[in-house]
Design an enzyme around this catalytic site. Structure first.
Site, mmCIF file in Angstrom:
data_model
loop_
_atom_site.group_PDB
_atom_site.id
_atom_site.type_symbol
_atom_site.label_atom_id
_atom_site.label_comp_id
_atom_site.label_asym_id
_atom_site.label_seq_id
_atom_site.Cartn_x
_atom_site.Cartn_y
_atom_site.Cartn_z
ATOM 1 N N ARG B 229 0.813 -1.212 0.000
ATOM 2 C CA ARG B 229 0.000 0.000 0.000
ATOM 3 C C ARG B 229 0.855 1.274 0.000
ATOM 4 O O ARG B 229 2.049 1.252 0.257
ATOM 5 C CB ARG B 229 -0.949 0.005 1.199
ATOM 6 C CG ARG B 229 -0.305 0.296 2.517
ATOM 7 C CD ARG B 229 -1.349 0.401 3.633
ATOM 8 N NE ARG B 229 -0.706 0.562 4.928
ATOM 9 C CZ ARG B 229 -0.355 1.738 5.455
ATOM 10 N NH1 ARG B 229 -0.577 2.856 4.802
ATOM 11 N NH2 ARG B 229 0.236 1.790 6.640
ATOM 12 N N HIS B 230 0.174 2.383 -0.279
ATOM 13 C CA HIS B 230 0.811 3.695 -0.239
ATOM 14 C C HIS B 230 0.753 4.220 1.202
ATOM 15 O O HIS B 230 -0.229 3.994 1.893
ATOM 16 C CB HIS B 230 0.041 4.639 -1.171
ATOM 17 C CG HIS B 230 0.759 5.911 -1.461
ATOM 18 N ND1 HIS B 230 0.824 6.955 -0.569
ATOM 19 C CD2 HIS B 230 1.458 6.305 -2.543
ATOM 20 C CE1 HIS B 230 1.526 7.936 -1.102
ATOM 21 N NE2 HIS B 230 1.923 7.571 -2.306
ATOM 22 N N PRO B 231 1.795 4.916 1.671
ATOM 23 C CA PRO B 231 1.774 5.366 3.066
ATOM 24 C C PRO B 231 0.662 6.359 3.388
ATOM 25 O O PRO B 231 0.117 6.335 4.487
ATOM 26 C CB PRO B 231 3.148 5.999 3.266
ATOM 27 C CG PRO B 231 3.701 6.229 1.905
ATOM 28 C CD PRO B 231 3.065 5.223 1.011
ATOM 29 N N THR B 232 0.305 7.222 2.433
ATOM 30 C CA THR B 232 -0.623 8.301 2.790
ATOM 31 C C THR B 232 -1.792 8.474 1.819
ATOM 32 O O THR B 232 -2.588 9.390 1.992
ATOM 33 C CB THR B 232 0.136 9.655 2.841
ATOM 34 O OG1 THR B 232 0.781 9.855 1.580
ATOM 35 C CG2 THR B 232 1.158 9.690 3.953
ATOM 36 N N PHE B 236 -5.007 2.687 -2.397
ATOM 37 C CA PHE B 236 -3.892 2.787 -3.324
ATOM 38 C C PHE B 236 -3.032 1.560 -3.024
ATOM 39 O O PHE B 236 -2.004 1.648 -2.363
ATOM 40 C CB PHE B 236 -3.140 4.084 -3.014
ATOM 41 C CG PHE B 236 -2.371 4.687 -4.179
ATOM 42 C CD1 PHE B 236 -2.911 5.738 -4.909
ATOM 43 C CD2 PHE B 236 -1.111 4.222 -4.522
ATOM 44 C CE1 PHE B 236 -2.206 6.318 -5.954
ATOM 45 C CE2 PHE B 236 -0.408 4.800 -5.576
ATOM 46 C CZ PHE B 236 -0.948 5.851 -6.295
#
Lengths: 397, 397
Positions: B229-232, B236
């Site tokens: 996943r995307h951190p922020t 996503f």
């Protein structure tokens, strides 16, 4: 005999944002080029607004844009386009990473710009490239990692796929774009003519798949992720010590014997299932049933001391904190500092291209404020203070 | 107006083996340089003996050495060193990836070679670099990935670390070495002088950590692996459809609304926990408790059609087989073929640096047999057939 940086005197017009493009122009800047970021008035590069922040400064943006200059320019206005064309006439390179077609739509595509400056080197980094049926699809790093195959061979077999922990899709596009720019520069030194370089994240992912294409063609089977082990050398993977994970890499049978002696495990040395590398790979499960408890007996530090003494290749799995204290990383000048007006002293990655021709500095010039150099650049183009004020009033800069 | 490849006319003496070095010289070769591999008589580049094999041919070796020339030369003999020095006088570049100190021990270090050819560009790729306390440690890709920090941020939090599925340590060293070589070439075009480039796998890993250094400095906490996943940004990441994993990337709130409408889930659209991107990231676990079953309702193909229609960025997690059939990969000429005397037609990765100055070919010249060009090269240096025979009898070539 240290002289000057190899790209000194070259001027780069940097129309990039976020990562792939800015990474390429950072490399050019570290090698001596003068880089002018052209940013949208008001907002600038999107990544000025990306975390992590320190005292309101995006350290994300700072990391890859330190040392560049910044001017604002609204390319949707006629005056903005005029100014850009004037700059193109005076610059060696344009680097951009818009979605394919955007520069053409602005009337600023390579075919237009080369009329102004036939020596111009124009590099475009995009997700899928400037040709092909999927050229204009939206692109993010994770999509390139997925479609380009790297995600399909990273992680554990049968489990959820893993994204590489850095944006390797963007970064490799930045690296290959830099290579294209410099190759074009060599050719221009002979011919006087520039050219267009078109680098796609997807293409770069295919280019770094290494032996995966070969493995598929040799066996007819899709390469699967392997966790953290080597496909054909054993033991060559991460193990859990008493306190943390670490990596050992025994590339041949002699190292295996050394290991068995050093760990006082003649039973392993004498076991015919583990006598040769192919046998160890074949009997990986049985081997690790014995290796796992053995590795858990001591700490990483204890193993590290023993393995260093007997010459078995091994490594810690470093966290960022450890990297920032690593004597080798520090000795190699791989941490450089930026003095920032808001965030204070920030450490950024150094330049990994060590060249005997120039002194490798551990300081980097500061980050430009949005539009910090707009007035200087316009004055250099011959604009009067009144004209600049008018452009500002009209929202062009 | 297609003319010639940018590095045509340049001659590279390739003293590399396995991966980082050969990857760099492959890039130079794809861009037009003439590359001569200097290999140990009898054995040659170690990777000639690495799997996967097809009809006895190492496809590993073939993938990155097609189109180069090969000569054998035993550098431990005085005659071998003599011949190498004669070649150095006539070549533009030397690329090597021995452990630091090996070339010096042979009397063939940069300081010696530049006396013969002051214009020589000498690039060394190594694990830890030619300076620093750990310079001479043995190095493998997995050790660089572990020590350089990438392994520590790849995988799942709290689980076993994951190695990136390709040898990204070697490959990035090859890329940065190419950048250094080309930058030095530009400088040489002005000064006539070459220089030494020293690139370390460890340094390159630090250079590609992206925002990990920044995150640590902003928060004081070590960045952890995030799976896929995307951190922020949320959602996503990869999800499991009915038949396979795939990736969706909703970069903003509008895309989230589009998604909720397209999937006919007003309940998700109206849930305040998911109304904004920060809220969705904050409530990731609750969100995925609803997303997981939803995503499992249809196949990747079905989702792909729907998401393409409404404009939600998404991607398949391709296996090699799918990549080799991808219309975009094929349209971009990212699969090139090599006709091999043993293995037949083999597909290798194309050149991701698309340049308007030359036609991007999908054919690559064949692989050199070990020492295939030895006689030609020696004849070119003025050796008689008798002298060449004598060198062969003595094991020099």
């Amino acid at each position: 005999m240290k002289s000057s940086k190899p790209l000194e005197g070259l001027k780069v017009l940097d129309m990039t944002r976020v990562l792939a493009g800015p990474y390429a122009t950072m490399i050019l800047s570290d090698l001596g080029a003068e880089v002018l970021k052209v940013e949208m008035p008001g907002t600038g590069d999107d990544s000025r607004h990306f975390g992590p922040f320190k005292n309101g400064r995006s350290l994300y943006f700072l990391s890859i844009n330190r040392g560049k200059h910044s001017m604002t320019l609204n390319l949707k206005t006629d005056e903005g386009k005029d100014i850009l064309r004037k700059l193109v006439a005076r610059y060696d390179m344009v680097v951009e990473n818009f979605r394919p077609g955007v520069m053409e739509k602005l009337g600023l595509g390579y075919e237009e710009l080369k009329k102004i400056n036939p020596g111009l080197i124009y590099a475009a980094a995009s997700g899928y490239g400037h040709s092909g049926p999927e050229s204009k699809k939206p692109a993010y790093d994770i999509l390139a990692q997925a479609e380009g195959g790297l995600m399909g061979i990273t992680g554990w077999p049968g489990e959820a796929p893993v994204r590489v922990g850095c944006s390797i899709g963007d970064i490799t596009a930045g690296l290959f774009a830099s290579i294209g720019i410099l190759a074009a520069l060599h050719q221009r030194n002979a011919t006087g003519l520039g050219q267009k370089i078109d680098v796609a994240m997807l293409d770069c992912q295919v280019a770094i798949l290494e032996n995966a294409l070969a493995r598929y063609q040799a066996t007819g089977e899709n390469p699967e992720p392997l966790g953290n082990r080597h496909p054909t050398i054993t033991p060559f993977q991460a193990y859990q010590a008493k306190d943390d994970w670490f990596v050992v890499a025994m590339g041949n049978d002699n190292l295996w014997k050394t290991f068995c002696t050093a760990t006082e495990r003649p039973d392993l040395a004498e076991d015919p299932r583990f006598a040769t590398n192919p046998a160890r790979t074949e009997n990986l499960e049985a081997l690790n049933a014995l290796m796992d408890p053995l590795m858990a007996e001591r700490t990483v530090q204890e193993w590290s001391e023993l393995f260093s003494e007997v010459g078995i290749p091994h490594a810690r799995i470093n966290k960022v904190e450890q990297i920032m204290k690593s004597p080798q990383v520090i000795a190699r000048n791989m941490l450089a500092s930026v003095e920032d007006s808001l965030a204070g002293t920030v450490q950024v990655a150094g330049n990994p291209v060590k060249m005997s021709g120039f002194e490798d500095s551990t300081e980097r010039p500061p980050l430009p404020e949005l539009g910090e150099h707009t007035r200087d650049v316009l004055t250099g183009l011959g604009y009067s203070q009144e004209a600049i004020q008018a452009l500002q009033d009209q929202g062009v800069i």
